[in-house]
Every structure is written in C-alpha cells, then in structure tokens.
Design a protein around this motif. Sequence first.
Motif, mmCIF file in Angstrom:
data_model
loop_
_atom_site.group_PDB
_atom_site.id
_atom_site.type_symbol
_atom_site.label_atom_id
_atom_site.label_comp_id
_atom_site.label_asym_id
_atom_site.label_seq_id
_atom_site.Cartn_x
_atom_site.Cartn_y
_atom_site.Cartn_z
ATOM 1 N N HIS A 148 0.817 -1.214 0.000
ATOM 2 C CA HIS A 148 0.000 0.000 0.000
ATOM 3 C C HIS A 148 0.854 1.269 0.000
ATOM 4 O O HIS A 148 0.511 2.255 -0.651
ATOM 5 C CB HIS A 148 -0.916 0.016 1.229
ATOM 6 C CG HIS A 148 -1.963 -1.065 1.191
ATOM 7 N ND1 HIS A 148 -2.911 -1.211 2.180
ATOM 8 C CD2 HIS A 148 -2.217 -2.046 0.288
ATOM 9 C CE1 HIS A 148 -3.714 -2.228 1.878
ATOM 10 N NE2 HIS A 148 -3.288 -2.755 0.743
ATOM 11 N N LYS A 149 1.962 1.230 0.737
ATOM 12 C CA LYS A 149 2.796 2.429 0.860
ATOM 13 C C LYS A 149 3.737 2.546 -0.340
ATOM 14 O O LYS A 149 4.261 1.556 -0.842
ATOM 15 C CB LYS A 149 3.586 2.387 2.168
ATOM 16 C CG LYS A 149 2.685 2.475 3.402
ATOM 17 C CD LYS A 149 3.490 2.555 4.674
ATOM 18 C CE LYS A 149 2.580 2.695 5.880
ATOM 19 N NZ LYS A 149 3.351 2.785 7.168
ATOM 20 N N ALA A 150 3.946 3.781 -0.757
ATOM 21 C CA ALA A 150 4.710 4.044 -1.979
ATOM 22 C C ALA A 150 6.126 3.470 -1.913
ATOM 23 O O ALA A 150 6.604 2.880 -2.889
ATOM 24 C CB ALA A 150 4.761 5.549 -2.245
ATOM 25 N N ALA A 151 6.800 3.628 -0.775
ATOM 26 C CA ALA A 151 8.196 3.178 -0.678
ATOM 27 C C ALA A 151 8.293 1.668 -0.888
ATOM 28 O O ALA A 151 9.151 1.178 -1.631
ATOM 29 C CB ALA A 151 8.781 3.571 0.678
ATOM 30 N N GLY A 152 7.414 0.922 -0.244
ATOM 31 C CA GLY A 152 7.431 -0.525 -0.389
ATOM 32 C C GLY A 152 7.056 -0.965 -1.794
ATOM 33 O O GLY A 152 7.617 -1.925 -2.322
ATOM 34 N N ARG A 153 6.107 -0.243 -2.389
ATOM 35 C CA ARG A 153 5.671 -0.573 -3.748
ATOM 36 C C ARG A 153 6.803 -0.355 -4.745
ATOM 37 O O ARG A 153 7.068 -1.205 -5.610
ATOM 38 C CB ARG A 153 4.463 0.286 -4.100
ATOM 39 C CG ARG A 153 3.768 -0.100 -5.382
ATOM 40 C CD ARG A 153 2.433 0.611 -5.501
ATOM 41 N NE ARG A 153 2.565 2.059 -5.480
ATOM 42 C CZ ARG A 153 1.963 2.859 -4.604
ATOM 43 N NH1 ARG A 153 1.188 2.367 -3.656
ATOM 44 N NH2 ARG A 153 2.129 4.175 -4.674
ATOM 45 N N ARG A 154 7.489 0.776 -4.631
ATOM 46 C CA ARG A 154 8.596 1.070 -5.544
ATOM 47 C C ARG A 154 9.727 0.063 -5.389
ATOM 48 O O ARG A 154 10.354 -0.352 -6.375
ATOM 49 C CB ARG A 154 9.089 2.496 -5.298
ATOM 50 C CG ARG A 154 8.083 3.557 -5.745
ATOM 51 C CD ARG A 154 8.432 4.917 -5.199
ATOM 52 N NE ARG A 154 7.396 5.893 -5.505
ATOM 53 C CZ ARG A 154 7.251 7.065 -4.886
ATOM 54 N NH1 ARG A 154 8.101 7.402 -3.920
ATOM 55 N NH2 ARG A 154 6.276 7.875 -5.220
ATOM 56 N N SER A 177 -3.590 4.697 -10.074
ATOM 57 C CA SER A 177 -2.808 5.723 -10.780
ATOM 58 C C SER A 177 -1.379 5.793 -10.256
ATOM 59 O O SER A 177 -0.417 5.790 -11.033
ATOM 60 C CB SER A 177 -3.484 7.091 -10.640
ATOM 61 O OG SER A 177 -4.677 7.136 -11.379
ATOM 62 N N ASP A 178 -1.233 5.864 -8.928
ATOM 63 C CA ASP A 178 0.103 5.938 -8.335
ATOM 64 C C ASP A 178 0.890 4.665 -8.621
ATOM 65 O O ASP A 178 2.099 4.705 -8.880
ATOM 66 C CB ASP A 178 0.002 6.147 -6.823
ATOM 67 C CG ASP A 178 -0.501 7.540 -6.466
ATOM 68 O OD1 ASP A 178 -0.417 8.445 -7.327
ATOM 69 O OD2 ASP A 178 -0.979 7.712 -5.334
#
Length: 291
Positions: A148-154, A177-178
């Motif tokens: 869910h969190k951007a850092a983990g996703r990236r 989108s993100d």
Amino acid sequence: MTQTFTDTSIVRPALYVVATPIGNLGDLSQRAVDTLKGVDLIAAEDTRHSARLMQHFAIATRLVSYHEHSGAAREDGILRALGEGKAVALISDAGTPLISDPGYGLVVRVRAASYPVVPVPGASAITAAISAAGLPSDRFCFEGFPPHKAAGRRQMYEALADDQRTLVFYESPHRISDSVADMAQAFGGDRQAVICRELTKTWETIHGDSLAGLCEWLQQDDNNRRGEFVVVVHGAAKAAPQILSAEAERTLKILLRELPLKTAAALAAEITGNKKNALYKRGLELAEDAG
C-alpha cells in the motif's frame, strides 16, 4: 496423500475448494452448483455477499463465515465437521479461493489431518486477464497486490525490473494511478502493459499501451480509475550477451594459469570492470577448447 476422483458425486468427508464468478454469474459451472448444493456446509468469505449468489442458484446449504480475520476457532469448527464425516465447501467473495483470498491456513490443516481437498475450478481474474491481454503467456509471475505504501511498492517494482516473465498484479481503484506511475518509473515508460478493469462485469475494460500511455489514460476519465484492476506487464527484454574486451580476456587467461576458474573470474571482473558471469562463462569455453 494421493487422491483420485473420477465422478462428480460428493465425497465425505472432504473439503471442496470452489471457484465462484468474478462478475458474470453465468461463469459458475454446473459442477460448482451441484457441489454447493450437495455439501453439508459452505465456508464463505462474506456470508452476506455469498447469500445473494446462493439465492440466485437456489442453493440452500448453510453458510458460515471464514475470512482473513477468522481465528483458529473457526478452522477448528470446520475440522470438527470433517471429523463428523461431513463435506464442506470453501468459497471466496469472487474467483478461486486462496488466490489473494483467505483459505491457505485451512487447506494446510485439512491436508495435515489427511482429509481430501478437492478443487472445483472456475473463474479467476488472473487467467482471464492473461488470456485477453495479448502479452506473452508461456511464463508469467503473479505478484498479487503491491504494498500500500509508496516506498514498499517502488522497492517491489525495482526488484522485478529485470524479470523476463510477464508480470501480473492486482490493484485497487484508490492506488491504481500511483501504482502504474511507479511501474513506469521502475520498468521504464515504454514497457508495454495492459490494464484489465471490471473483468466479466458490465463495464469491463481491457486497455493496452506503454506504461507512460497508461498513466495518461488513467487521468483522462474518472471512470478509468473505478472498479477492480488486474495489471499485466510485459517482461524485461533479454539482456544482450556481454562481449569481453581484449584486455579482459588477456587478464582472465593470465589469472587462469595460477587460479581456479571461480577465483580468476572474480579477480578479472574486479580488475577490468567486466561482469563476473561473462568472465566465468568465457573461462569455461577456454577450458573446453584446451581439452
């Protein structure tokens, strides 16, 4: 434990893992209907949601809840039912149970207790998306929902950037989108991908483009960001074999006179800046030629 079933009669005791529609009710197989009518108990992810499916197909079997927050007590109850010689069906809200849905812990315990686990296959958003995406399907990797969190996703996407298999993700409307923007950043904006939205439902959409193009498409219309998503991404291109420089090959040959291949390749890589794997492979070729 080996199990073999050659007919459609209900086995008792047994746990039936039954796939239900992901949208279109016409996708529920006759075997699934017969199984749900024939078992003694149905463990459902959401009994209120599943009650509508049961009503549509006139299935009167008793429902109990079994979801990701169910404790061991619920699994104990299902195992007791099996111990009493009953047949139990496991269903999720949509699609095939255990595929990004609860059920893994129950199946492990049921198999450990030596009761049969019988799959009743059917709808799955993964296979539906792969079948219609038009991307390579001989090898693919299902990664489920990204963090869910951007850092983990990236971080997840960066780790997959060089994977040559077709990649399949689930995603929510709140993060689509993100998430696709992060894919474009990690995989490159020109990587081809397909967004599959609301599969088998009224507003089913299957749209393919580059990841950069998909980022723009998602912003063109609010409706493009609504529903349930499967994102299918083309795998990374196969890396071209590295050609060793004359200096690297000379260095490798000198080191091989005194050192084992693995050590020589590692030292040659450090000295010349070439890839260790390429040097090791070349060392094997030199050994074959000498032999």
